[in-house]
Design a protein around this motif. Structure first.
Motif, PDB file in Angstrom:
ATOM      1  N   ILE A  41       0.775  -1.233  -0.020  1.00 41.06           N
ATOM      2  CA  ILE A  41       0.051   0.003  -0.094  1.00 41.06           C
ATOM      3  C   ILE A  41       0.811   1.126  -0.163  1.00 41.06           C
ATOM      4  CG2 ILE A  41      -1.493   1.252   1.565  1.00 41.06           C
ATOM      5  CD1 ILE A  41      -3.024  -1.240   2.240  1.00 41.06           C
ATOM      6  N   GLU A  42       2.005   1.201   0.694  1.00 40.49           N
ATOM      7  CA  GLU A  42       3.021   2.261   0.798  1.00 40.49           C
ATOM      8  C   GLU A  42       3.552   2.479  -0.735  1.00 40.49           C
ATOM      9  OE1 GLU A  42       5.947   1.586   3.613  1.00 40.49           O
ATOM     10  OE2 GLU A  42       4.516   1.564   5.075  1.00 40.49           O
ATOM     11  N   GLN A  43       3.752   1.418  -1.461  1.00 39.78           N
ATOM     12  CA  GLN A  43       4.380   1.682  -2.527  1.00 39.78           C
ATOM     13  C   GLN A  43       3.667   1.850  -3.890  1.00 39.78           C
ATOM     14  OE1 GLN A  43       7.869   1.554  -2.728  1.00 39.78           O
ATOM     15  NE2 GLN A  43       7.720   1.422  -0.454  1.00 39.78           N
ATOM     16  N   GLN A  44       2.144   1.488  -3.757  1.00 33.15           N
ATOM     17  CA  GLN A  44       1.728   1.445  -5.035  1.00 33.15           C
ATOM     18  C   GLN A  44      -0.053   2.330  -4.606  1.00 33.15           C
ATOM     19  OE1 GLN A  44       0.407  -2.176  -6.795  1.00 33.15           O
ATOM     20  NE2 GLN A  44       2.581  -2.986  -6.611  1.00 33.15           N
ATOM     21  N   GLN A  45      -0.329   2.993  -5.750  1.00 32.41           N
ATOM     22  CA  GLN A  45      -1.432   3.840  -5.736  1.00 32.41           C
ATOM     23  C   GLN A  45      -2.963   3.150  -5.536  1.00 32.41           C
ATOM     24  OE1 GLN A  45      -1.272   7.245  -5.153  1.00 32.41           O
ATOM     25  NE2 GLN A  45      -3.665   7.281  -4.820  1.00 32.41           N
ATOM     26  N   ASN A  46      -2.692   1.704  -6.340  1.00 32.36           N
ATOM     27  CA  ASN A  46      -4.106   0.960  -6.381  1.00 32.36           C
ATOM     28  C   ASN A  46      -3.427  -0.418  -6.023  1.00 32.36           C
ATOM     29  OD1 ASN A  46      -6.736   0.364  -7.045  1.00 32.36           O
ATOM     30  ND2 ASN A  46      -6.037   0.122  -9.036  1.00 32.36           N
ATOM     31  N   VAL A  47      -4.204  -1.148  -4.902  1.00 34.79           N
ATOM     32  CA  VAL A  47      -3.797  -2.314  -4.746  1.00 34.79           C
ATOM     33  C   VAL A  47      -5.342  -3.162  -4.950  1.00 34.79           C
ATOM     34  CG1 VAL A  47      -3.430  -3.905  -3.051  1.00 34.79           C
ATOM     35  CG2 VAL A  47      -2.111  -1.553  -3.034  1.00 34.79           C
ATOM     36  N   VAL A  48      -5.228  -4.194  -5.616  1.00 34.26           N
ATOM     37  CA  VAL A  48      -6.505  -5.057  -5.847  1.00 34.26           C
ATOM     38  C   VAL A  48      -5.979  -6.418  -5.393  1.00 34.26           C
ATOM     39  CG1 VAL A  48      -7.944  -6.099  -7.537  1.00 34.26           C
ATOM     40  CG2 VAL A  48      -7.156  -3.637  -8.012  1.00 34.26           C
ATOM     41  N   LEU A  49      -6.932  -6.822  -4.446  1.00 33.51           N
ATOM     42  CA  LEU A  49      -6.640  -7.996  -3.804  1.00 33.51           C
ATOM     43  C   LEU A  49      -7.853  -9.259  -4.379  1.00 33.51           C
ATOM     44  CD1 LEU A  49      -4.920  -9.348  -1.228  1.00 33.51           C
ATOM     45  CD2 LEU A  49      -7.100  -8.713   0.097  1.00 33.51           C
ATOM     46  N   ASN A  50      -7.240 -10.285  -4.798  1.00 32.91           N
ATOM     47  CA  ASN A  50      -8.034 -11.170  -5.366  1.00 32.91           C
ATOM     48  C   ASN A  50      -8.205 -12.421  -4.176  1.00 32.91           C
ATOM     49  OD1 ASN A  50      -9.348 -13.520  -6.567  1.00 32.91           O
ATOM     50  ND2 ASN A  50      -9.318 -12.547  -8.760  1.00 32.91           N
ATOM     51  N   ILE A  51      -9.513 -12.778  -3.864  1.00 38.33           N
ATOM     52  CA  ILE A  51      -9.578 -13.844  -2.751  1.00 38.33           C
ATOM     53  C   ILE A  51     -10.127 -14.859  -3.240  1.00 38.33           C
ATOM     54  CG2 ILE A  51      -9.609 -12.039  -0.960  1.00 38.33           C
ATOM     55  CD1 ILE A  51     -12.802 -12.304  -0.642  1.00 38.33           C
ATOM     56  N   ASP A  52     -10.074 -15.179  -4.647  1.00 36.55           N
ATOM     57  CA  ASP A  52     -10.819 -16.404  -5.103  1.00 36.55           C
ATOM     58  C   ASP A  52     -10.323 -17.674  -4.295  1.00 36.55           C
ATOM     59  OD1 ASP A  52     -12.771 -15.517  -6.848  1.00 36.55           O
ATOM     60  OD2 ASP A  52     -11.494 -15.516  -8.495  1.00 36.55           O
ATOM     61  N   GLY A  53      -9.002 -17.620  -3.980  1.00 37.92           N
ATOM     62  CA  GLY A  53      -8.296 -18.639  -3.578  1.00 37.92           C
ATOM     63  C   GLY A  53      -8.190 -19.142  -2.000  1.00 37.92           C
ATOM     64  N   VAL A  54      -9.062 -17.906  -1.366  1.00 37.33           N
ATOM     65  CA  VAL A  54      -9.128 -17.986   0.245  1.00 37.33           C
ATOM     66  C   VAL A  54     -10.152 -19.345   0.500  1.00 37.33           C
ATOM     67  CG1 VAL A  54      -9.810 -16.818   2.214  1.00 37.33           C
ATOM     68  CG2 VAL A  54      -8.375 -15.726   0.347  1.00 37.33           C
ATOM     69  N   THR A  55      -9.777 -20.239   1.431  1.00 38.56           N
ATOM     70  CA  THR A  55     -10.605 -21.211   1.633  1.00 38.56           C
ATOM     71  C   THR A  55     -11.129 -21.204   2.994  1.00 38.56           C
ATOM     72  OG1 THR A  55      -8.490 -22.420   2.483  1.00 38.56           O
ATOM     73  CG2 THR A  55      -9.224 -22.884  -0.018  1.00 38.56           C
ATOM     74  N   GLU A  56     -10.433 -20.098   3.890  1.00 38.21           N
ATOM     75  CA  GLU A  56     -10.974 -19.884   5.289  1.00 38.21           C
ATOM     76  C   GLU A  56     -10.482 -18.602   5.673  1.00 38.21           C
ATOM     77  OE1 GLU A  56      -9.461 -21.410   9.510  1.00 38.21           O
ATOM     78  OE2 GLU A  56      -9.434 -23.076   8.157  1.00 38.21           O
ATOM     79  N   ILE A  57     -11.294 -17.847   6.267  1.00 41.99           N
ATOM     80  CA  ILE A  57     -10.798 -16.641   7.128  1.00 41.99           C
ATOM     81  C   ILE A  57     -11.460 -16.676   8.543  1.00 41.99           C
ATOM     82  CG2 ILE A  57     -12.628 -15.506   5.978  1.00 41.99           C
ATOM     83  CD1 ILE A  57     -10.950 -13.208   5.834  1.00 41.99           C
ATOM     84  N   ASP A  58     -10.645 -16.358   9.588  1.00 37.82           N
ATOM     85  CA  ASP A  58     -11.098 -16.245  11.032  1.00 37.82           C
ATOM     86  C   ASP A  58     -11.288 -14.564  11.071  1.00 37.82           C
ATOM     87  OD1 ASP A  58      -8.638 -15.432  11.348  1.00 37.82           O
ATOM     88  OD2 ASP A  58      -8.399 -17.205  12.678  1.00 37.82           O
TER      89      ASP A  58
END
Length: 92
Positions: free
Chosen positions: A34-51
């Motif tokens: 986030i410090e280095q880039q103006q636009n950050v896109v996070l793709n969570i298609d591969g997230v199998t679990e989140i707590d």
């Protein structure tokens, strides 16, 4: 399963479990991005679990990006818990 982060065409792909064991390294990695880039896109298609910790980490990164006038987007059809929590928090 460990968390794996790769970049493809400017989008960061997250695969694995985003939980208390992986959230600290996830946060550190994306704070730097986030410090280095103006636009950050996070793709969570591969997230199998989140707590709770993983979800709190995404919310914190969103707040950091907002404070620094950066764009931070979460896309994909990964773990549905993310969308349920964000929809509930935006109702009030």
């Amino acid at each position: 399963m460990a968390l794996q982060i790769t970049q493809q065409n400017g989008t960061f792909l997250v695969d694995g479990q985003l939980n208390s064991a992986t959230t600290t390294s996830f946060m550190n990695h994306f704070k730097y991005i986030i410090e280095q880039q103006q636009n950050v896109v996070l793709n969570i298609d591969g997230v199998t679990e989140i707590d709770y910790d993983g979800l709190a980490g995404i919310k914190t990164l969103t707040a950091i990006a907002l404070r620094n006038h950066k764009m931070f987007s979460v896309i994909g059809n990964g773990c549905k818990d993310i969308y349920q929590d964000f929809n509930c928090s935006q109702v009030a």
